[in-house]
Design an enzyme around this catalytic site. Structure first.
Site, PDB file in Angstrom:
ATOM      1  N   LYS A  22       0.826  -1.222   0.000  1.00  0.00           N
ATOM      2  CA  LYS A  22       0.000   0.000   0.000  1.00  0.00           C
ATOM      3  C   LYS A  22       0.854   1.263   0.000  1.00  0.00           C
ATOM      4  O   LYS A  22       0.602   2.189  -0.769  1.00  0.00           O
ATOM      5  CB  LYS A  22      -0.901   0.002   1.246  1.00  0.00           C
ATOM      6  N   ASN A  23       1.862   1.292   0.875  1.00  0.00           N
ATOM      7  CA  ASN A  23       2.610   2.543   1.028  1.00  0.00           C
ATOM      8  C   ASN A  23       3.591   2.799  -0.119  1.00  0.00           C
ATOM      9  O   ASN A  23       4.230   3.847  -0.169  1.00  0.00           O
ATOM     10  CB  ASN A  23       3.321   2.581   2.381  1.00  0.00           C
ATOM     11  N   CYS A 116      -4.882   7.688   9.533  1.00  0.00           N
ATOM     12  CA  CYS A 116      -5.006   7.091  10.863  1.00  0.00           C
ATOM     13  C   CYS A 116      -4.712   8.142  11.922  1.00  0.00           C
ATOM     14  O   CYS A 116      -3.785   8.940  11.769  1.00  0.00           O
ATOM     15  CB  CYS A 116      -4.025   5.930  11.014  1.00  0.00           C
ATOM     16  N   ARG A 121      -0.245  14.955  13.107  1.00  0.00           N
ATOM     17  CA  ARG A 121       0.515  14.581  11.905  1.00  0.00           C
ATOM     18  C   ARG A 121       0.595  15.803  10.994  1.00  0.00           C
ATOM     19  O   ARG A 121      -0.114  15.907   9.986  1.00  0.00           O
ATOM     20  CB  ARG A 121      -0.136  13.395  11.184  1.00  0.00           C
ATOM     21  N   ASP A 305       4.888   0.909  12.130  1.00  0.00           N
ATOM     22  CA  ASP A 305       3.697   0.217  11.626  1.00  0.00           C
ATOM     23  C   ASP A 305       3.614  -1.230  12.113  1.00  0.00           C
ATOM     24  O   ASP A 305       2.560  -1.853  11.996  1.00  0.00           O
ATOM     25  CB  ASP A 305       3.673   0.233  10.090  1.00  0.00           C
ATOM     26  N   ARG A 397      -8.403  -0.540   4.855  1.00  0.00           N
ATOM     27  CA  ARG A 397      -7.585   0.476   4.167  1.00  0.00           C
ATOM     28  C   ARG A 397      -6.244  -0.104   3.724  1.00  0.00           C
ATOM     29  O   ARG A 397      -5.635   0.408   2.779  1.00  0.00           O
ATOM     30  CB  ARG A 397      -7.344   1.682   5.094  1.00  0.00           C
TER      31      ARG A 397
HETATM   32  C1  EPZ Z   1       4.224   6.976   6.389  1.00  0.00           C
HETATM   33  O1  EPZ Z   1       3.431   8.021   6.937  1.00  0.00           O
HETATM   34  C2  EPZ Z   1       3.340   5.768   6.319  1.00  0.00           C
HETATM   35  N1  EPZ Z   1       2.206   6.064   5.447  1.00  0.00           N
HETATM   36  C3  EPZ Z   1       2.851   5.389   7.714  1.00  0.00           C
HETATM   37  O2  EPZ Z   1       2.123   4.186   7.597  1.00  0.00           O
HETATM   38  C4  EPZ Z   1       4.061   5.150   8.605  1.00  0.00           C
HETATM   39  O3  EPZ Z   1       3.604   4.949   9.924  1.00  0.00           O
HETATM   40  C5  EPZ Z   1       4.990   6.372   8.589  1.00  0.00           C
HETATM   41  O4  EPZ Z   1       5.347   6.697   7.204  1.00  0.00           O
HETATM   42  C6  EPZ Z   1       6.290   6.142   9.338  1.00  0.00           C
HETATM   43  O5  EPZ Z   1       6.955   5.044   8.811  1.00  0.00           O
HETATM   44  C7  EPZ Z   1       2.357   6.018   4.131  1.00  0.00           C
HETATM   45  O6  EPZ Z   1       3.414   5.751   3.583  1.00  0.00           O
HETATM   46  C8  EPZ Z   1       1.141   6.275   3.327  1.00  0.00           C
HETATM   47  P1  EPZ Z   1       6.223  10.474   8.238  1.00  0.00           P
HETATM   48  P2  EPZ Z   1       3.923   9.522   6.863  1.00  0.00           P
HETATM   49  O7  EPZ Z   1       6.007  11.723   7.471  1.00  0.00           O
HETATM   50  O8  EPZ Z   1       4.602   9.766   5.582  1.00  0.00           O
HETATM   51  C9  EPZ Z   1       6.441  13.862  11.578  1.00  0.00           C
HETATM   52  C10 EPZ Z   1       0.272   2.761   7.813  1.00  0.00           C
HETATM   53  O9  EPZ Z   1      -0.207   2.183   8.821  1.00  0.00           O
HETATM   54  N2  EPZ Z   1       6.180  14.836  10.493  1.00  0.00           N
HETATM   55  O10 EPZ Z   1       7.465   9.687   7.983  1.00  0.00           O
HETATM   56  O11 EPZ Z   1       2.767  10.362   7.227  1.00  0.00           O
HETATM   57  C11 EPZ Z   1       5.212  12.998  11.857  1.00  0.00           C
HETATM   58  O12 EPZ Z   1       4.294  13.674  12.682  1.00  0.00           O
HETATM   59  C12 EPZ Z   1       0.708   4.199   7.912  1.00  0.00           C
HETATM   60  O13 EPZ Z   1       0.401   2.191   6.716  1.00  0.00           O
HETATM   61  C13 EPZ Z   1       6.205  16.181  10.768  1.00  0.00           C
HETATM   62  O14 EPZ Z   1       6.442  16.616  11.899  1.00  0.00           O
HETATM   63  O15 EPZ Z   1       4.981   9.521   8.053  1.00  0.00           O
HETATM   64  C14 EPZ Z   1       5.837  11.789  12.484  1.00  0.00           C
HETATM   65  O16 EPZ Z   1       6.082  12.042  13.834  1.00  0.00           O
HETATM   66  C15 EPZ Z   1       0.321   4.842   9.181  1.00  0.00           C
HETATM   67  N3  EPZ Z   1       5.952  17.057   9.755  1.00  0.00           N
HETATM   68  C16 EPZ Z   1       7.190  11.666  11.762  1.00  0.00           C
HETATM   69  O17 EPZ Z   1       7.418  12.940  11.160  1.00  0.00           O
HETATM   70  C17 EPZ Z   1       5.697  16.635   8.487  1.00  0.00           C
HETATM   71  O18 EPZ Z   1       5.481  17.477   7.603  1.00  0.00           O
HETATM   72  C18 EPZ Z   1       7.236  10.614  10.669  1.00  0.00           C
HETATM   73  O19 EPZ Z   1       6.133  10.810   9.780  1.00  0.00           O
HETATM   74  C19 EPZ Z   1       5.683  15.260   8.218  1.00  0.00           C
HETATM   75  C20 EPZ Z   1       5.920  14.374   9.248  1.00  0.00           C
END
Ligand code: EPZ
Length: 417
Positions: A22-23, A116, A121, A305, A397
């Site tokens: 998915k991701n 989620c 986020r 995850d 999802r």
């Molecule tokens: C991706 O989310 C995945 N989703 C998530 O999987 C996964 O948990 C996450 O990466 C971490 O591995 C998809 O790929 C669609 P991040 P993403 O931006 O991109 C902070 C699942 O269950 N952050 O790497 O949203 C954020 O709050 C899902 O399949 C900021 O502060 O994750 C977090 O603490 C859930 N500002 C950290 O970075 C930003 O602009 C990592 O988030 C962006 C992120």
């Protein structure tokens, strides 16, 4: 409202082929918007999030249809640049279209994405990257209005190696004039797959999988065909299920290298885990032991995850295991649900301690998010009696057929419509 019913206590055995990731698929679907062409994603999983991405592409003027297991996307007639709020709030990955639409149309309008609920986020890093490339972004009445004359290559440093922000920056940079260097980029396998996909479209991208990704922009892009890589979190879910119940399963296509941190924990808990050339095989007695602290961190660390799923696998283990969640501030929402089943888990801030117990019993539980929902199923497979998992739209999802897959491995599980 459909529910999943599970009668616990069955060992799992057999083989299955792991669905596409998915991701990986979601950012690649956003990438299709970059080119006027036809892209085919082979082995694209049928998920509600993929359906939402398809609806976004259609709103933009593209066409999306299924050909058996494959998804075909025709983006030749894309003309609109706005994503309705109703589609934005269905998933986090809707924000991935921002960079691609901006690059294709010079303008993009959207709102904050959903996804989620794992605590705050923000998308500040996404916007920081797009601004660095020359986008002007205003927020009015909860809508983000982004415009750019010409995107220009830039040095982009990400304060956190955010997966989504790295992907968004890569997409927009493909159409920026000159060279973009993304530092402190996320290194997840899904970033490497996006690079492969963009290259197949004719883009010049290198470095994915390391902390520095370099994009030479403004290459002429075209449609392509791509075989989607297997989903490492779905694979982790089925391995955790087999580890906890006992049995022997082989997951075809699962990639050992991409799952090393999860496999290492499963081995530490007493499972025999090997790569057999075609995938991963796991053998377990079903009586696991506690493991050293599991601390989530960006790839190649232990994936956030897989945290809930591994916690569920250890519910009957001998001893106590400490979990530390470092990526999201509210990712223990599955814990009260597992406690309803008799699980012995204490949480304090970002730490959770799981102490194994033999007294797990089936009851009604509610999925609170995608992976937390999958963890309830892993719990239910070990519990005595019937577990009824509600709110399963969260699970749908990300899992194309978790009920069919686990039933195929011998679990007593079905969906009640
Ligand atoms: C991706 O989310 C995945 N989703 C998530 O999987 C996964 O948990 C996450 O990466 C971490 O591995 C998809 O790929 C669609 P991040 P993403 O931006 O991109 C902070 C699942 O269950 N952050 O790497 O949203 C954020 O709050 C899902 O399949 C900021 O502060 O994750 C977090 O603490 C859930 N500002 C950290 O970075 C930003 O602009 C990592 O988030 C962006 C992120």
């Amino acid at each position: 409202m459909s529910v999943i019913l599970i009668e616990g206590g069955k060992k799992l055995s057999g083989a299955l082929t792991v669905q596409g990731a998915k991701n990986s698929v979601l950012p690649m679907l956003a990438a299709t918007v970059l080119c006027p062409g036809v892209c085919c994603m082979k082995g694209c999983p049928e998920l509600s999030d993929v359906e939402t991405a398809g609806q976004i592409i259609r709103r933009l003027g593209g066409e999306v249809h299924r050909e058996g297991p494959d998804l075909v996307v025709d983006t030749r007639n894309i003309s609109a640049c706005e994503i309705p709020r109703e589609l934005m709030c269905r998933m986090r990955s809707s924000v991935m279209f921002l960079g691609a639409i901006l690059a294709r149309c010079g303008e993009a309008v959207c709102s904050q994405p959903g996804g989620c609920d794992l605590g705050p986020r923000p998308i500040d890093l996404h916007l920081h990257a797009l601004r660095a490339l020359g986008a002007q972004i205003k927020e009015e009445n909860g809508r983000l209005h982004c415009r750019c004359g010409k995107l220009r290559g830039a040095e982009i440093f990400l304060q956190i190696p955010s997966v989504g922000a790295t992907e968004n920056a890569m997409l927009a940079a493909c159409q920026a004039e000159g060279t973009t260097v993304i530092s402190n980029a996320a290194r997840e396998p899904e970033i490497v797959e996006l690079q492969d996909f963009l290259r197949a479209m004719g883009a010049s991208v290198r470095g994915a999988g390391s902390a520095t990704v370099v994009i030479e922009g403004r290459k002429k892009l075209h449609g392509c065909t791509h075989l989607v890589r297997p989903d490492r979190i779905v694979a982790a879910t089925y391995l955790c299920a087999a580890a906890a119940t006992g049995g022997c399963v082989c997951l075809r296509r699962a990639e050992y290298r991409h799952m090393a941190s999860v496999l290492c924990v499963l081995q530490g808990s007493g499972c025999d885990v090997r790569s057999d050339g075609c995938g991963i095989c796991l053998k377990s007695s079903g009586r696991l032991r506690a493991v050293p602290p599991v601390r989530t961190s960006p790839y190649p660390g232990f994936p956030t995850d897989a945290q809930a799923i591994m916690m569920a696998a250890l519910l009957r283990s001998k001893g106590s295991t400490v979990f530390v969640e470092t990526l999201f501030s509210d990712r223990y929402r599955h814990v009260p649900q597992l406690q309803k089943m008799g699980a012995q888990i204490r949480t304090r801030g970002q730490t959770a301690i799981v102490t194994g117990t033999e007294n797990l019993h089936g009851t009604a539980v509610q999925a609170t998010d995608l992976r937390g929902g999958a963890a309830l199923i892993v719990g239910g497979l070990q519990a005595e009696g019937i577990t009824r998992v509600e709110q399963i739209h969260h699970i749908e999802r990300g899992y194309a057929d978790i009920v069919g897959d686990l039933a195929g491995l011998g679990a007593c599980i079905y969906t009640e419509k």
